[in-house]
Design a protein around this motif. Sequence first.
Motif, PDB file in Angstrom:
ATOM      1  N   TYR A  77      22.141  89.889  62.083  1.00 12.62           N
ATOM      2  CA  TYR A  77      22.062  90.197  60.655  1.00 12.62           C
ATOM      3  C   TYR A  77      23.099  91.220  60.226  1.00 12.62           C
ATOM      4  O   TYR A  77      23.577  91.179  59.095  1.00 12.62           O
ATOM      5  CB  TYR A  77      20.665  90.713  60.294  1.00 12.62           C
ATOM      6  N   ILE A  78      23.437  92.151  61.120  1.00 14.51           N
ATOM      7  CA  ILE A  78      24.415  93.196  60.793  1.00 14.51           C
ATOM      8  C   ILE A  78      25.318  93.430  61.996  1.00 14.51           C
ATOM      9  O   ILE A  78      24.991  93.052  63.122  1.00 14.51           O
ATOM     10  CB  ILE A  78      23.740  94.528  60.398  1.00 14.51           C
ATOM     11  N   ASP A  79      26.454  94.035  61.734  1.00 14.35           N
ATOM     12  CA  ASP A  79      27.344  94.491  62.794  1.00 14.35           C
ATOM     13  C   ASP A  79      27.388  96.018  62.744  1.00 14.35           C
ATOM     14  O   ASP A  79      27.535  96.596  61.674  1.00 14.35           O
ATOM     15  CB  ASP A  79      28.765  93.944  62.606  1.00 14.35           C
ATOM     16  N   VAL A  80      27.250  96.640  63.900  1.00  9.74           N
ATOM     17  CA  VAL A  80      27.255  98.104  63.965  1.00  9.74           C
ATOM     18  C   VAL A  80      28.382  98.528  64.893  1.00  9.74           C
ATOM     19  O   VAL A  80      28.473  98.080  66.023  1.00  9.74           O
ATOM     20  CB  VAL A  80      25.912  98.644  64.498  1.00  9.74           C
ATOM     21  N   ASN A  81      29.224  99.419  64.391  1.00  9.24           N
ATOM     22  CA  ASN A  81      30.291 100.002  65.201  1.00  9.24           C
ATOM     23  C   ASN A  81      29.740 101.306  65.793  1.00  9.24           C
ATOM     24  O   ASN A  81      29.888 102.376  65.204  1.00  9.24           O
ATOM     25  CB  ASN A  81      31.531 100.248  64.339  1.00  9.24           C
ATOM     26  N   TRP A  82      29.098 101.206  66.968  1.00  9.82           N
ATOM     27  CA  TRP A  82      28.448 102.370  67.572  1.00  9.82           C
ATOM     28  C   TRP A  82      29.449 103.450  67.961  1.00  9.82           C
ATOM     29  O   TRP A  82      29.115 104.638  67.948  1.00  9.82           O
ATOM     30  CB  TRP A  82      27.590 101.962  68.771  1.00  9.82           C
ATOM     31  N   ASP A  83      30.687 103.057  68.285  1.00 13.82           N
ATOM     32  CA  ASP A  83      31.702 104.076  68.584  1.00 13.82           C
ATOM     33  C   ASP A  83      31.952 104.959  67.368  1.00 13.82           C
ATOM     34  O   ASP A  83      32.053 106.179  67.471  1.00 13.82           O
ATOM     35  CB  ASP A  83      33.009 103.430  69.046  1.00 13.82           C
ATOM     36  N   LYS A  84      32.049 104.325  66.202  1.00 14.07           N
ATOM     37  CA  LYS A  84      32.267 105.079  64.960  1.00 14.07           C
ATOM     38  C   LYS A  84      31.046 105.946  64.642  1.00 14.07           C
ATOM     39  O   LYS A  84      31.196 107.106  64.240  1.00 14.07           O
ATOM     40  CB  LYS A  84      32.559 104.124  63.804  1.00 14.07           C
ATOM     41  N   VAL A  85      29.860 105.393  64.831  1.00 14.49           N
ATOM     42  CA  VAL A  85      28.630 106.157  64.583  1.00 14.49           C
ATOM     43  C   VAL A  85      28.599 107.392  65.486  1.00 14.49           C
ATOM     44  O   VAL A  85      28.298 108.502  65.034  1.00 14.49           O
ATOM     45  CB  VAL A  85      27.376 105.271  64.808  1.00 14.49           C
ATOM     46  N   GLN A  86      28.933 107.211  66.756  1.00 15.72           N
ATOM     47  CA  GLN A  86      28.938 108.330  67.698  1.00 15.72           C
ATOM     48  C   GLN A  86      29.947 109.393  67.277  1.00 15.72           C
ATOM     49  O   GLN A  86      29.626 110.584  67.258  1.00 15.72           O
ATOM     50  CB  GLN A  86      29.259 107.834  69.106  1.00 15.72           C
ATOM     51  N   LYS A  87      31.171 108.980  66.944  1.00 13.36           N
ATOM     52  CA  LYS A  87      32.196 109.949  66.541  1.00 13.36           C
ATOM     53  C   LYS A  87      31.778 110.708  65.290  1.00 13.36           C
ATOM     54  O   LYS A  87      31.969 111.926  65.191  1.00 13.36           O
ATOM     55  CB  LYS A  87      33.525 109.244  66.322  1.00 13.36           C
ATOM     56  N   GLU A  88      31.214 110.002  64.311  1.00 13.15           N
ATOM     57  CA  GLU A  88      30.768 110.652  63.075  1.00 13.15           C
ATOM     58  C   GLU A  88      29.635 111.632  63.337  1.00 13.15           C
ATOM     59  O   GLU A  88      29.619 112.734  62.807  1.00 13.15           O
ATOM     60  CB  GLU A  88      30.317 109.603  62.052  1.00 13.15           C
ATOM     61  N   ALA A  89      28.675 111.218  64.159  1.00 14.18           N
ATOM     62  CA  ALA A  89      27.534 112.087  64.465  1.00 14.18           C
ATOM     63  C   ALA A  89      27.999 113.350  65.179  1.00 14.18           C
ATOM     64  O   ALA A  89      27.575 114.464  64.841  1.00 14.18           O
ATOM     65  CB  ALA A  89      26.509 111.335  65.301  1.00 14.18           C
ATOM     66  N   ASP A  94      29.421 119.244  65.901  1.00 14.26           N
ATOM     67  CA  ASP A  94      30.348 119.920  66.816  1.00 14.26           C
ATOM     68  C   ASP A  94      30.915 121.154  66.121  1.00 14.26           C
ATOM     69  O   ASP A  94      31.740 121.042  65.227  1.00 14.26           O
ATOM     70  CB  ASP A  94      31.466 118.958  67.217  1.00 14.26           C
ATOM     71  N   THR A  95      30.477 122.346  66.527  1.00  9.83           N
ATOM     72  CA  THR A  95      30.882 123.575  65.837  1.00  9.83           C
ATOM     73  C   THR A  95      32.287 124.043  66.190  1.00  9.83           C
ATOM     74  O   THR A  95      32.937 124.698  65.389  1.00  9.83           O
ATOM     75  CB  THR A  95      29.899 124.728  66.138  1.00  9.83           C
ATOM     76  N   ASP A 105      28.499 124.947  71.459  1.00 12.58           N
ATOM     77  CA  ASP A 105      27.911 124.414  70.228  1.00 12.58           C
ATOM     78  C   ASP A 105      26.426 124.770  70.142  1.00 12.58           C
ATOM     79  O   ASP A 105      25.940 125.210  69.091  1.00 12.58           O
ATOM     80  CB  ASP A 105      28.076 122.888  70.162  1.00 12.58           C
ATOM     81  N   VAL A 106      25.722 124.590  71.242  1.00 13.46           N
ATOM     82  CA  VAL A 106      24.292 124.897  71.275  1.00 13.46           C
ATOM     83  C   VAL A 106      24.070 126.398  71.070  1.00 13.46           C
ATOM     84  O   VAL A 106      23.173 126.805  70.324  1.00 13.46           O
ATOM     85  CB  VAL A 106      23.647 124.401  72.592  1.00 13.46           C
ATOM     86  N   GLN A 107      24.909 127.229  71.706  1.00 14.53           N
ATOM     87  CA  GLN A 107      24.802 128.680  71.534  1.00 14.53           C
ATOM     88  C   GLN A 107      25.025 129.068  70.066  1.00 14.53           C
ATOM     89  O   GLN A 107      24.334 129.949  69.537  1.00 14.53           O
ATOM     90  CB  GLN A 107      25.808 129.416  72.426  1.00 14.53           C
ATOM     91  N   ALA A 108      25.997 128.433  69.423  1.00 12.22           N
ATOM     92  CA  ALA A 108      26.284 128.734  68.012  1.00 12.22           C
ATOM     93  C   ALA A 108      25.095 128.367  67.125  1.00 12.22           C
ATOM     94  O   ALA A 108      24.722 129.131  66.222  1.00 12.22           O
ATOM     95  CB  ALA A 108      27.539 127.988  67.557  1.00 12.22           C
ATOM     96  N   TYR A 109      24.493 127.204  67.363  1.00 11.53           N
ATOM     97  CA  TYR A 109      23.317 126.815  66.580  1.00 11.53           C
ATOM     98  C   TYR A 109      22.143 127.743  66.834  1.00 11.53           C
ATOM     99  O   TYR A 109      21.409 128.093  65.910  1.00 11.53           O
ATOM    100  CB  TYR A 109      22.923 125.354  66.844  1.00 11.53           C
ATOM    101  N   TRP A 110      21.934 128.154  68.093  1.00  9.30           N
ATOM    102  CA  TRP A 110      20.848 129.083  68.406  1.00  9.30           C
ATOM    103  C   TRP A 110      21.061 130.410  67.686  1.00  9.30           C
ATOM    104  O   TRP A 110      20.128 130.985  67.127  1.00  9.30           O
ATOM    105  CB  TRP A 110      20.705 129.299  69.909  1.00  9.30           C
ATOM    106  N   ALA A 111      22.301 130.910  67.688  1.00 10.16           N
ATOM    107  CA  ALA A 111      22.590 132.181  67.024  1.00 10.16           C
ATOM    108  C   ALA A 111      22.270 132.095  65.527  1.00 10.16           C
ATOM    109  O   ALA A 111      21.674 133.016  64.956  1.00 10.16           O
ATOM    110  CB  ALA A 111      24.053 132.577  67.240  1.00 10.16           C
ATOM    111  N   LYS A 112      22.647 130.983  64.897  1.00  8.14           N
ATOM    112  CA  LYS A 112      22.346 130.796  63.469  1.00  8.14           C
ATOM    113  C   LYS A 112      20.842 130.716  63.229  1.00  8.14           C
ATOM    114  O   LYS A 112      20.318 131.332  62.298  1.00  8.14           O
ATOM    115  CB  LYS A 112      23.005 129.523  62.940  1.00  8.14           C
ATOM    116  N   LEU A 113      20.142 129.946  64.065  1.00  5.78           N
ATOM    117  CA  LEU A 113      18.703 129.780  63.904  1.00  5.78           C
ATOM    118  C   LEU A 113      17.974 131.100  64.125  1.00  5.78           C
ATOM    119  O   LEU A 113      17.100 131.487  63.339  1.00  5.78           O
ATOM    120  CB  LEU A 113      18.181 128.714  64.876  1.00  5.78           C
ATOM    121  N   LYS A 114      18.360 131.839  65.177  1.00  3.38           N
ATOM    122  CA  LYS A 114      17.714 133.120  65.471  1.00  3.38           C
ATOM    123  C   LYS A 114      17.954 134.118  64.345  1.00  3.38           C
ATOM    124  O   LYS A 114      17.046 134.840  63.950  1.00  3.38           O
ATOM    125  CB  LYS A 114      18.219 133.678  66.799  1.00  3.38           C
TER     126      LYS A 114
END
Length: 137
Positions: A77-89, A94-95, A105-114
Motif C-alpha cells: 500500500y505504501i513505500d517507506v524509505n527507512w534510511d531517510k526515516v532513520q537519518k531524519e530521526a 543528535d545534539t 548526546d545522552v549526557q546533554a539530554y540528561w543535563a537539560k532534563l535535570k
Amino acid sequence: RTSTAAELDKHYSTMSSSNDDPMASAISKIKPLLSKMTFGSVIGYCSGTAAKTVGKAMAIGIGFIYIAVQSAAYSGYIDVNWDKVQKEAISKIDTDGDGKITEEDVQAYWAKLKKMLTYNLPSASGFSIGFLYGLRA
C-alpha cells in the motif's frame, strides 16, 4: 492516661521492637538509608518512576505505529524509505551533529532534563540517585 492507653503503648512498643513484626524489621534494616534520604532523592525517585512509565507508554505507541506502517509497506500500500526515516530521526535528537546517538548526546539530554526538574528545588541533593532508582524500580 488511662490504663488502656498505657497498655496499648506498651503493646506497640514491644511489638515494634520484636522480630515478629515484619514492617518494624524492614524499617530497622533500612535505617541507614532512611537517614540519608532527602526531599530531592524522594522527588527524584518519583520522577524516575514517572519517566519510566511514560517511556514505556511511548515505546508501545511507537511500536504500534511501526507495526502499522510496516504492515502497509509489506502489503504494497505504501513505500517507506527507512534510511531517510532513520537519518531524519537521528538528526532531530543528535545534539553534537556527528550523525550518531552517542554518550555525549545522552549526557546533554540528561543535563537539560535535570536542570529543568531541579529548578528551584530547595534540596536537589540526591535527585539523580533517586531518579536512577525510580527508573530501575
